[in-house]
Design a protein around this motif. Structure first.
Motif, PDB file in Angstrom:
ATOM      1  N   PRO A   1      -3.363   6.252  -4.481  1.00 26.48           N
ATOM      2  CA  PRO A   1      -3.857   5.974  -3.130  1.00 26.48           C
ATOM      3  C   PRO A   1      -4.866   4.835  -3.136  1.00 26.48           C
ATOM      4  O   PRO A   1      -5.764   4.790  -3.971  1.00 26.48           O
ATOM      5  CB  PRO A   1      -4.501   7.294  -2.709  1.00 26.48           C
ATOM      6  N   MET A   2      -4.668   3.904  -2.207  1.00 28.53           N
ATOM      7  CA  MET A   2      -5.538   2.745  -2.148  1.00 28.53           C
ATOM      8  C   MET A   2      -5.600   2.233  -0.720  1.00 28.53           C
ATOM      9  O   MET A   2      -4.857   2.678   0.147  1.00 28.53           O
ATOM     10  CB  MET A   2      -5.041   1.639  -3.085  1.00 28.53           C
ATOM     11  N   SER A   3      -6.516   1.324  -0.467  1.00 28.08           N
ATOM     12  CA  SER A   3      -6.682   0.723   0.851  1.00 28.08           C
ATOM     13  C   SER A   3      -6.394  -0.759   0.766  1.00 28.08           C
ATOM     14  O   SER A   3      -7.039  -1.480  -0.012  1.00 28.08           O
ATOM     15  CB  SER A   3      -8.106   0.942   1.367  1.00 28.08           C
ATOM     16  N   ALA A   4      -5.436  -1.225   1.526  1.00 28.65           N
ATOM     17  CA  ALA A   4      -5.061  -2.633   1.494  1.00 28.65           C
ATOM     18  C   ALA A   4      -6.181  -3.547   1.972  1.00 28.65           C
ATOM     19  O   ALA A   4      -6.170  -4.749   1.698  1.00 28.65           O
ATOM     20  CB  ALA A   4      -3.817  -2.860   2.348  1.00 28.65           C
ATOM     21  N   ALA A   5      -7.178  -3.001   2.667  1.00 24.54           N
ATOM     22  CA  ALA A   5      -8.284  -3.822   3.151  1.00 24.54           C
ATOM     23  C   ALA A   5      -9.153  -4.332   2.012  1.00 24.54           C
ATOM     24  O   ALA A   5      -9.679  -5.446   2.071  1.00 24.54           O
ATOM     25  CB  ALA A   5      -9.129  -3.029   4.144  1.00 24.54           C
TER      26      ALA A   5
ATOM     27  N   GLU B   1       0.833  -1.197   0.000  1.00 29.45           N
ATOM     28  CA  GLU B   1       0.000   0.000   0.000  1.00 29.45           C
ATOM     29  C   GLU B   1       0.872   1.253   0.000  1.00 29.45           C
ATOM     30  O   GLU B   1       0.596   2.226  -0.708  1.00 29.45           O
ATOM     31  CB  GLU B   1      -0.920  -0.014   1.213  1.00 29.45           C
ATOM     32  N   ALA B   2       1.939   1.237   0.792  1.00 27.97           N
ATOM     33  CA  ALA B   2       2.835   2.395   0.874  1.00 27.97           C
ATOM     34  C   ALA B   2       3.499   2.677  -0.474  1.00 27.97           C
ATOM     35  O   ALA B   2       3.635   3.841  -0.879  1.00 27.97           O
ATOM     36  CB  ALA B   2       3.902   2.148   1.937  1.00 27.97           C
ATOM     37  N   GLU B   3       3.892   1.627  -1.195  1.00 26.76           N
ATOM     38  CA  GLU B   3       4.517   1.818  -2.507  1.00 26.76           C
ATOM     39  C   GLU B   3       3.533   2.431  -3.492  1.00 26.76           C
ATOM     40  O   GLU B   3       3.882   3.314  -4.281  1.00 26.76           O
ATOM     41  CB  GLU B   3       5.019   0.471  -3.032  1.00 26.76           C
TER      42      GLU B   3
ATOM     43  N   TYR C   1      -6.057  -2.939  -8.064  1.00 29.23           N
ATOM     44  CA  TYR C   1      -7.086  -3.935  -8.340  1.00 29.23           C
ATOM     45  C   TYR C   1      -7.996  -4.083  -7.115  1.00 29.23           C
ATOM     46  O   TYR C   1      -7.539  -3.946  -5.975  1.00 29.23           O
ATOM     47  CB  TYR C   1      -6.437  -5.286  -8.647  1.00 29.23           C
ATOM     48  N   THR C   2      -9.252  -4.332  -7.361  1.00 34.88           N
ATOM     49  CA  THR C   2     -10.169  -4.625  -6.265  1.00 34.88           C
ATOM     50  C   THR C   2      -9.856  -6.016  -5.715  1.00 34.88           C
ATOM     51  O   THR C   2      -9.715  -6.974  -6.480  1.00 34.88           O
ATOM     52  CB  THR C   2     -11.628  -4.577  -6.756  1.00 34.88           C
ATOM     53  N   LYS C   3      -9.728  -6.117  -4.403  1.00 36.43           N
ATOM     54  CA  LYS C   3      -9.391  -7.394  -3.760  1.00 36.43           C
ATOM     55  C   LYS C   3     -10.645  -8.270  -3.669  1.00 36.43           C
ATOM     56  O   LYS C   3     -11.568  -7.974  -2.914  1.00 36.43           O
ATOM     57  CB  LYS C   3      -8.800  -7.163  -2.369  1.00 36.43           C
TER      58      LYS C   3
END
Length: 271
Positions: free
Chosen positions: A198-202, A189-191, A253-255
């Motif tokens: 900007p994205m959310s790892a969740a 996420e940080a990379e 990508y959407t998880k």
């Protein structure tokens, strides 16, 4: 600023516009994808091309990818359909690597309905996931078959495959007629945030920081695939990129694992 991968129809595009090779009804062509390869026929039987047949136009407009979950259900990205008024002119083309091939291996089927995730936001680009219900069922064979969903708690690591019929040049002006594939790495996420993505790892996956491969315009809705317990699983759905179709630029990508219950409940409640 996010550049939505609202397409022209993968999932995985990469650089080099080689002369177009001929594709028979039985075989795919190997060449290049933004730094990937053209996929062989029947290698990825779960991916389909989503097209719009506009009145008076000879060729359909290829705009997104989708993945087969069952005979009548496909998984894709919400942003592909939030602007479409009607399903009347939307078709999918399954079973072929050449998006313009409507021969004996092709299964061209109309769309009955799509289900966009209720929390989807085009502006914030979150919950970018949707299901397509087909008007009639697909006929499974070696060219057309489903891909599995990942476990609900699955966290992607390492590398996997991205696929699609999207742009193959940095300016995103040249679209691929043929399905392309590439290997890409999962980034943090940080990379992704450092690269204006900007994205959310969740609920999202960052892919391709420092890789030569990336998804481009036209690849939206297509899969990020990994092998889980020795079988192919769709773990991500192409959503957006921060800096377009360039090397070392990440794609988000959407998880899929975060939405597994919504996917299964939607399919169950709309038999």
């Amino acid at each position: 600023m996010k550049l939505q991968l609202f397409l022209i129809v993968v999932f995985a595009a990469f650089i080099s516009c080689a002369p177009r090779a001929e594709v028979s009804d039985d075989e795919g062509v190997q060449d290049r994808i933004l730094n990937g390869d053209l996929a062989e026929a029947a290698k990825y039987p779960f991916i389909v091309n989503v097209q719009e047949r506009k009145p008076g136009e000879k060729d359909p407009f290829r705009f997104c990818g989708a993945s087969i979950l069952s005979e009548k259900w496909l998984l894709t990205a919400a942003h592909c359909y939030d602007h479409v008024k009607s399903t009347a002119d939307i078709r999918i083309n399954a079973g072929v690597v050449d998006a313009n091939n409507f021969g004996s291996k092709s299964q061209e089927i109309s769309v009955k309905k799509w289900f966009i995730h209720p929390k989807y936001s085009r502006i914030a680009v979150h919950d970018d996931i949707a299901l397509i219900e087909l008007l009639k069922p697909l006929k499974f064979n070696k060219h057309v078959s489903p891909i599995s969903l990942p476990p609900a708690d699955y966290e992607p690591t390492g590398e996997g495959k991205i696929l699609g019929w999207g742009a193959i040049d940095p300016k995103e002006e040249i679209r691929s007629q043929y399905l392309r594939e590439a290997t890409i790495h999962v980034s943090t996420e940080a990379e992704c945030n450092k690269h204006d993505s900007p994205m959310s790892a969740a609920t999202q996956i960052c892919l391709g920081v420092s890789d030569k491969t990336t998804a481009c315009q036209g690849d939206s809705g297509g899969p990020f695939m990994q092998m889980i317990n020795n079988k192919p699983c769709i773990v991500g759905v192409t959503s957006f990129a921060g800096k377009g179709c360039t090397e070392k630029a990440p794609s988000v990508y959407t998880k899929v694992s975060a939405y597994k219950s919504w996917i299964e409940e939607t399919m169950k409640n709309n038999p």
